[in-house]
Design a protein around this motif. Structure first.
Motif, PDB file in Angstrom:
ATOM      1  N   ILE A   1       0.458  -1.051   0.271  1.00 15.49           N
ATOM      2  CA  ILE A   1      -0.377  -0.191  -0.102  1.00 15.49           C
ATOM      3  C   ILE A   1       1.473   1.678  -0.216  1.00 15.49           C
ATOM      4  O   ILE A   1       1.942   1.156   0.557  1.00 15.49           O
ATOM      5  N   ASN A   2       0.900   2.356  -0.875  1.00 14.64           N
ATOM      6  CA  ASN A   2       0.563   3.745  -0.431  1.00 14.64           C
ATOM      7  C   ASN A   2       0.268   3.956   1.031  1.00 14.64           C
ATOM      8  O   ASN A   2      -1.543   4.604   0.654  1.00 14.64           O
ATOM      9  N   ASP A   3       0.260   4.888   1.651  1.00 13.02           N
ATOM     10  CA  ASP A   3      -0.077   5.234   3.255  1.00 13.02           C
ATOM     11  C   ASP A   3       0.154   7.003   3.410  1.00 13.02           C
ATOM     12  O   ASP A   3       0.056   7.467   4.276  1.00 13.02           O
ATOM     13  N   SER A   4       0.421   7.584   2.735  1.00 18.18           N
ATOM     14  CA  SER A   4       1.538   9.453   1.904  1.00 18.18           C
ATOM     15  C   SER A   4       0.336   9.536   2.765  1.00 18.18           C
ATOM     16  O   SER A   4       1.018  10.858   3.460  1.00 18.18           O
ATOM     17  N   ALA A   5      -0.985   9.520   2.498  1.00 14.08           N
ATOM     18  CA  ALA A   5      -1.928  10.537   2.813  1.00 14.08           C
ATOM     19  C   ALA A   5      -2.334  10.169   3.975  1.00 14.08           C
ATOM     20  O   ALA A   5      -3.618  10.723   4.041  1.00 14.08           O
ATOM     21  N   VAL A   6      -2.076   8.849   4.774  1.00 17.17           N
ATOM     22  CA  VAL A   6      -2.454   9.141   5.908  1.00 17.17           C
ATOM     23  C   VAL A   6      -1.409  10.092   6.989  1.00 17.17           C
ATOM     24  O   VAL A   6       0.125   9.571   7.415  1.00 17.17           O
ATOM     25  N   SER A   7      -2.226  10.523   7.491  1.00 20.95           N
ATOM     26  CA  SER A   7      -1.655  10.992   8.946  1.00 20.95           C
ATOM     27  C   SER A   7      -0.633  10.758   9.617  1.00 20.95           C
ATOM     28  O   SER A   7      -1.772   9.045  10.024  1.00 20.95           O
ATOM     29  N   GLY A   8       0.441   9.737   9.456  1.00 22.11           N
ATOM     30  CA  GLY A   8       1.112   9.236  11.120  1.00 22.11           C
ATOM     31  C   GLY A   8       1.006   7.433  10.287  1.00 22.11           C
ATOM     32  O   GLY A   8       1.752   6.709  11.374  1.00 22.11           O
ATOM     33  N   GLY A   9       0.693   7.368   8.891  1.00 28.12           N
ATOM     34  CA  GLY A   9       0.781   6.638   8.410  1.00 28.12           C
ATOM     35  C   GLY A   9      -0.380   5.189   8.938  1.00 28.12           C
ATOM     36  O   GLY A   9      -0.909   5.661   9.520  1.00 28.12           O
ATOM     37  N   ASP A  10      -0.323   3.966   8.211  1.00 32.59           N
ATOM     38  CA  ASP A  10      -1.753   3.097   7.728  1.00 32.59           C
ATOM     39  C   ASP A  10      -0.579   1.936   8.498  1.00 32.59           C
ATOM     40  O   ASP A  10       0.041   1.984   8.344  1.00 32.59           O
ATOM     41  N   SER A  11      -1.533   0.861   9.248  1.00 27.09           N
ATOM     42  CA  SER A  11      -1.944   0.253   9.681  1.00 27.09           C
ATOM     43  C   SER A  11      -2.888  -1.236   8.578  1.00 27.09           C
ATOM     44  O   SER A  11      -3.882  -0.319   9.279  1.00 27.09           O
ATOM     45  N   PHE A  12      -2.259  -2.397   8.538  1.00 30.15           N
ATOM     46  CA  PHE A  12      -2.960  -2.977   7.190  1.00 30.15           C
ATOM     47  C   PHE A  12      -2.725  -4.218   7.881  1.00 30.15           C
ATOM     48  O   PHE A  12      -1.272  -4.115   8.248  1.00 30.15           O
ATOM     49  N   THR A  13      -3.677  -5.165   7.323  1.00 25.67           N
ATOM     50  CA  THR A  13      -2.902  -6.903   7.170  1.00 25.67           C
ATOM     51  C   THR A  13      -3.466  -7.641   6.015  1.00 25.67           C
ATOM     52  O   THR A  13      -4.310  -6.548   4.977  1.00 25.67           O
ATOM     53  N   VAL A  14      -3.111  -8.904   5.789  1.00 21.66           N
ATOM     54  CA  VAL A  14      -3.331  -9.395   4.720  1.00 21.66           C
ATOM     55  C   VAL A  14      -3.822 -10.535   5.457  1.00 21.66           C
ATOM     56  O   VAL A  14      -3.481 -11.322   6.570  1.00 21.66           O
ATOM     57  N   LEU A  15      -5.267 -10.654   4.142  1.00 23.65           N
ATOM     58  CA  LEU A  15      -6.324 -12.475   5.166  1.00 23.65           C
ATOM     59  C   LEU A  15      -5.538 -13.355   4.018  1.00 23.65           C
ATOM     60  O   LEU A  15      -5.247 -12.869   2.580  1.00 23.65           O
ATOM     61  N   VAL A  16      -5.756 -14.511   4.273  1.00 22.50           N
ATOM     62  CA  VAL A  16      -5.590 -15.353   3.182  1.00 22.50           C
ATOM     63  C   VAL A  16      -6.756 -16.970   4.040  1.00 22.50           C
ATOM     64  O   VAL A  16      -6.502 -16.702   5.088  1.00 22.50           O
ATOM     65  N   LEU A  17      -6.249 -16.583   2.885  1.00 24.00           N
ATOM     66  CA  LEU A  17      -7.437 -18.516   2.891  1.00 24.00           C
ATOM     67  C   LEU A  17      -6.687 -19.196   2.626  1.00 24.00           C
ATOM     68  O   LEU A  17      -6.633 -19.517   1.316  1.00 24.00           O
ATOM     69  N   CYS A  18      -6.946 -20.422   3.462  1.00 24.08           N
ATOM     70  CA  CYS A  18      -6.019 -21.713   3.073  1.00 24.08           C
ATOM     71  C   CYS A  18      -6.997 -23.095   3.143  1.00 24.08           C
ATOM     72  O   CYS A  18      -7.919 -22.939   4.140  1.00 24.08           O
ATOM     73  N   ALA A  19      -6.426 -23.903   2.458  1.00 20.25           N
ATOM     74  CA  ALA A  19      -6.905 -25.657   2.909  1.00 20.25           C
ATOM     75  C   ALA A  19      -6.150 -26.219   3.491  1.00 20.25           C
ATOM     76  O   ALA A  19      -4.687 -26.492   3.341  1.00 20.25           O
ATOM     77  N   ASP A  20      -6.535 -27.150   4.139  1.00 18.90           N
ATOM     78  CA  ASP A  20      -5.600 -28.373   5.338  1.00 18.90           C
ATOM     79  C   ASP A  20      -5.614 -28.720   4.226  1.00 18.90           C
ATOM     80  O   ASP A  20      -6.041 -29.189   3.403  1.00 18.90           O
ATOM     81  N   GLN A  21      -4.185 -29.385   3.983  1.00 14.99           N
ATOM     82  CA  GLN A  21      -3.322 -30.543   3.416  1.00 14.99           C
ATOM     83  C   GLN A  21      -3.276 -31.928   3.663  1.00 14.99           C
ATOM     84  O   GLN A  21      -2.373 -32.591   4.214  1.00 14.99           O
TER      85      GLN A  21
END
Length: 172
Positions: free
Chosen positions: A152-172
């Protein structure tokens, strides 16, 4: 009378008469070679015996088959003898929710995060989450069969941005 026939019997007449008999007899012989339905033993025609569709006259197509005459495919609900659900084991799970963080800053002012499935499991899908509306998602893609990455580019957010990445996984 025989002498009159002999007088007119020339090489050209003999060859022309033979050619006429060959032409007429050849057509009759060829019609004798035609395969009819009565010539075919039940269940003995193989796909190699059906006329090639790429040649003139076409071949066997879906329009030639009356589907209502076909029976059920044995074990159609199985793939290689296994149920479809067994290919994805019995469960899927999601990782990354509630793990918002700043990410790794890159030299261009953007931040990157990645999230992986548990070892040996398979990534089905993924993407960034909890991204501030003033931030721009620049990249979001599967790095491999186990990990998803987002930038991401968070330059427009004062103090920066925190985010996460979600993953959907399958048991093997």
């Amino acid at each position: 009378m025989l002498s009159r026939v002999r007088d007119r019997l020339t090489y050209a007449n003999v060859v022309a008469t033979l050619a006429l008999f060959c032409a007429l007899g050849g057509g009759a012989y060829a019609s004798h070679l035609a395969v009819r339905s009565s010539d075919i033993v039940d269940d003995q025609v193989k796909s190699a015996d059906v006329r090639d569709d790429s040649k003139r006259g076409g071949g066997l197509t879906g329009d030639d088959i009356n589907e209502s005459t076909l029976g059920l495919v044995p074990e159609a609900d199985l793939v290689d003898g296994r149920s479809a659900s067994s290919f994805v084991a019995n469960s899927t799970y999601r990782l990354g929710q509630g793990q918002e963080r700043a990410g790794t800053e890159l030299g261009d002012g953007s931040k990157v995060l990645s999230q992986s499935c548990l070892a040996g499991d398979r990534l089905l899908s993924g993407g960034p989450a909890s991204v501030n509306t003033n931030s721009d998602v620049l990249d979001s893609f599967a790095q491999d069969t186990n990990t998803w990455q987002a930038r991401i580019n968070d330059s427009a957010v004062s103090g920066g941005d925190s985010f996460t990445v979600l993953v959907l996984c399958a048991d093997q």
